[in-house]
Design a protein around this motif. Structure first.
Motif, PDB file in Angstrom:
ATOM      1  N   ASP A   9       0.802  -1.221   0.000  1.00 30.27           N
ATOM      2  CA  ASP A   9       0.000   0.000   0.000  1.00 30.27           C
ATOM      3  C   ASP A   9       0.838   1.276   0.000  1.00 30.27           C
ATOM      4  N   SER A  10       2.158   1.146   0.223  1.00 30.09           N
ATOM      5  CA  SER A  10       3.014   2.318   0.403  1.00 30.09           C
ATOM      6  C   SER A  10       4.043   2.524  -0.692  1.00 30.09           C
ATOM      7  N   ILE A  11       4.564   1.423  -1.237  1.00 31.78           N
ATOM      8  CA  ILE A  11       5.669   1.507  -2.180  1.00 31.78           C
ATOM      9  C   ILE A  11       5.488   0.511  -3.316  1.00 31.78           C
ATOM     10  N   VAL A  12       6.190   0.753  -4.405  1.00 32.31           N
ATOM     11  CA  VAL A  12       6.317  -0.227  -5.478  1.00 32.31           C
ATOM     12  C   VAL A  12       7.776  -0.215  -5.933  1.00 32.31           C
ATOM     13  N   VAL A  13       8.337  -1.392  -6.101  1.00 31.03           N
ATOM     14  CA  VAL A  13       9.722  -1.537  -6.548  1.00 31.03           C
ATOM     15  C   VAL A  13       9.713  -2.211  -7.910  1.00 31.03           C
ATOM     16  N   VAL A  14      10.405  -1.611  -8.865  1.00 29.55           N
ATOM     17  CA  VAL A  14      10.414  -2.134 -10.226  1.00 29.55           C
ATOM     18  C   VAL A  14      11.853  -2.203 -10.734  1.00 29.55           C
ATOM     19  N   SER A  15      12.046  -2.997 -11.777  1.00 26.43           N
ATOM     20  CA  SER A  15      13.325  -3.030 -12.475  1.00 26.43           C
ATOM     21  C   SER A  15      13.115  -2.405 -13.847  1.00 26.43           C
ATOM     22  N   THR A  44      -1.114   6.563  -8.194  1.00 28.02           N
ATOM     23  CA  THR A  44      -0.562   7.552  -7.264  1.00 28.02           C
ATOM     24  C   THR A  44       0.957   7.486  -7.164  1.00 28.02           C
ATOM     25  N   ALA A  45       1.603   6.671  -7.984  1.00 28.04           N
ATOM     26  CA  ALA A  45       3.057   6.465  -7.881  1.00 28.04           C
ATOM     27  C   ALA A  45       3.823   7.764  -8.090  1.00 28.04           C
ATOM     28  N   ARG A  46       4.834   7.965  -7.240  1.00 23.27           N
ATOM     29  CA  ARG A  46       5.701   9.144  -7.324  1.00 23.27           C
ATOM     30  C   ARG A  46       7.159   8.699  -7.364  1.00 23.27           C
ATOM     31  N   ILE A  47       7.927   9.328  -8.246  1.00 27.35           N
ATOM     32  CA  ILE A  47       9.351   9.012  -8.371  1.00 27.35           C
ATOM     33  C   ILE A  47      10.116   9.516  -7.145  1.00 27.35           C
ATOM     34  N   VAL A  48      11.006   8.694  -6.618  1.00 28.87           N
ATOM     35  CA  VAL A  48      11.843   9.071  -5.481  1.00 28.87           C
ATOM     36  C   VAL A  48      13.284   9.329  -5.928  1.00 28.87           C
ATOM     37  N   ILE A  60      12.656   2.463  -6.641  1.00 34.75           N
ATOM     38  CA  ILE A  60      11.521   2.427  -5.724  1.00 34.75           C
ATOM     39  C   ILE A  60      10.679   3.680  -5.937  1.00 34.75           C
ATOM     40  N   LEU A  61       9.362   3.510  -5.986  1.00 34.38           N
ATOM     41  CA  LEU A  61       8.431   4.624  -6.116  1.00 34.38           C
ATOM     42  C   LEU A  61       7.504   4.640  -4.918  1.00 34.38           C
ATOM     43  N   ALA A  62       7.122   5.832  -4.492  1.00 33.84           N
ATOM     44  CA  ALA A  62       6.215   6.005  -3.357  1.00 33.84           C
ATOM     45  C   ALA A  62       4.769   6.091  -3.853  1.00 33.84           C
ATOM     46  N   LEU A  63       3.830   5.650  -3.032  1.00 30.63           N
ATOM     47  CA  LEU A  63       2.427   5.660  -3.432  1.00 30.63           C
ATOM     48  C   LEU A  63       1.599   6.700  -2.687  1.00 30.63           C
ATOM     49  N   SER A  64       2.265   7.567  -1.911  1.00 33.32           N
ATOM     50  CA  SER A  64       1.564   8.653  -1.229  1.00 33.32           C
ATOM     51  C   SER A  64       2.551   9.769  -0.945  1.00 33.32           C
ATOM     52  N   ALA A  65       2.030  10.938  -0.597  1.00 35.36           N
ATOM     53  CA  ALA A  65       2.904  12.067  -0.261  1.00 35.36           C
ATOM     54  C   ALA A  65       3.733  11.746   0.982  1.00 35.36           C
ATOM     55  N   GLU A  66       3.128  11.053   1.937  1.00 43.85           N
ATOM     56  CA  GLU A  66       3.830  10.714   3.181  1.00 43.85           C
ATOM     57  C   GLU A  66       5.007   9.781   2.923  1.00 43.85           C
ATOM     58  N   THR A  67       4.777   8.716   2.149  1.00 40.35           N
ATOM     59  CA  THR A  67       5.864   7.775   1.891  1.00 40.35           C
ATOM     60  C   THR A  67       6.915   8.388   0.969  1.00 40.35           C
ATOM     61  N   HIS A  68       6.501   9.278   0.071  1.00 41.76           N
ATOM     62  CA  HIS A  68       7.455   9.965  -0.790  1.00 41.76           C
ATOM     63  C   HIS A  68       8.387  10.840   0.047  1.00 41.76           C
ATOM     64  N   ARG A  69       7.832  11.538   1.016  1.00 42.79           N
ATOM     65  CA  ARG A  69       8.637  12.397   1.891  1.00 42.79           C
ATOM     66  C   ARG A  69       9.640  11.558   2.683  1.00 42.79           C
ATOM     67  N   ASN A  70       9.171  10.441   3.248  1.00 45.40           N
ATOM     68  CA  ASN A  70      10.042   9.582   4.040  1.00 45.40           C
ATOM     69  C   ASN A  70      11.191   9.022   3.203  1.00 45.40           C
ATOM     70  N   LEU A  71      10.870   8.496   2.019  1.00 46.73           N
ATOM     71  CA  LEU A  71      11.901   7.908   1.177  1.00 46.73           C
ATOM     72  C   LEU A  71      12.879   8.961   0.663  1.00 46.73           C
ATOM     73  N   ARG A 190      14.702   1.330   4.169  1.00 43.60           N
ATOM     74  CA  ARG A 190      13.764   1.146   5.275  1.00 43.60           C
ATOM     75  C   ARG A 190      12.346   1.392   4.777  1.00 43.60           C
ATOM     76  N   HIS A 191      11.440   0.490   5.114  1.00 43.64           N
ATOM     77  CA  HIS A 191      10.060   0.695   4.708  1.00 43.64           C
ATOM     78  C   HIS A 191       9.552   1.997   5.318  1.00 43.64           C
ATOM     79  N   PRO A 192       8.947   2.871   4.507  1.00 43.25           N
ATOM     80  CA  PRO A 192       8.592   4.209   4.993  1.00 43.25           C
ATOM     81  C   PRO A 192       7.506   4.230   6.069  1.00 43.25           C
ATOM     82  N   ILE A 193       6.788   3.147   6.243  1.00 40.01           N
ATOM     83  CA  ILE A 193       5.744   3.092   7.276  1.00 40.01           C
ATOM     84  C   ILE A 193       6.194   2.250   8.464  1.00 40.01           C
ATOM     85  N   SER A 194       6.623   1.015   8.213  1.00 36.50           N
ATOM     86  CA  SER A 194       6.975   0.103   9.305  1.00 36.50           C
ATOM     87  C   SER A 194       8.386   0.330   9.840  1.00 36.50           C
TER      88      SER A 194
END
Length: 206
Positions: A9-15, A44-48, A60-71, A190-194
């Motif tokens: 729900d927070s991130i997506v990792v792609v190659s 909602t994916a955002r480039i980090v 790794i891409l963030a799926l919210s403003a909060e996780t984008h900020r953390n990453l 580090r996972h941006p939520i956990s």
């Protein structure tokens, strides 16, 4: 299309495949990119962070403003671990080492970068040799900093440019491959939520 390695729900990792932009460039012909392709599946994916168009491998891409900020903060603080695999011209005299050469944009030849001890920004790369061949070597590259074209310029400065590099290699190593032989094979973050440490890997395609 990108290879999907992990998502929640927070991130997506792609190659990312080689030859695909990370984000849109200037002009209608440069609108297709990894970010827009991922958004087709995760709107909602955002480039980090980014990879060069010619480089393949993990993002790794963030799926919210909060996780984008953390990453983004993690990358600014150099918390994530990154390892690339590359094939370089020649055989280094040592098995491993650290390159510390400041870099800046070569404004007359953009997007090329150059070593500049006065105006350059600090750039650090650790490297180690995995395997040697007759006229080239397979290496692991671990960037401590994240400057544009850092690995490519550092390898060139060491006298061992990456095979297939249209900007920094010379013949016969430019035409020895139809792509840049540089792949982001490992990413730890580090996972941006956990807060849990997570390691991701993508097999080197060359």
């Amino acid at each position: 299309m990108p290879d999907y390695i992990y998502s929640d729900d927070s991130i997506v990792v792609v190659s990312k495949p080689a030859g695909l932009l990370s984000v849109p460039g200037r002009g209608e012909d440069k609108q297709d990119c990894l970010w827009r392709r991922v958004q087709q599946r995760f709107p909602t994916a955002r480039i980090v962070h980014r990879l060069d168009q010619a480089t393949s491998g993990l993002l790794i891409l963030a799926l919210s403003a909060e996780t984008h900020r953390n990453l983004s903060i993690q990358f600014q603080q150099r918390i994530p671990t990154k390892r690339y695999q590359a094939i370089i011209a020649g055989v280094p005299q040592q098995d491993s080492g650290r390159i510390e050469l400041p870099l800046r944009c070569d404004w007359d030849n953009r997007p090329r970068q150059i070593v500049d001890s006065i105006d350059g920004k600090p750039a650090i790369t650790d490297w180690s040799c995995i395997e040697t061949y007759q006229d080239r070597s397979r290496v692991h590259l671990s960037p401590i900093t994240g400057r544009s074209h850092q690995l490519r310029v550092h390898m060139q400065a060491m006298g061992h440019p990456i095979v297939g590099d249209q900007f920094y290699a010379c013949e016969p190593f430019i035409s020895a491959s139809d792509r840049l032989l540089l792949h982001a094979e490992h990413l730890g973050v580090r996972h941006p939520i956990s807060g849990e440490w997570m390691d991701f890997d993508s097999s080197c395609p060359f």
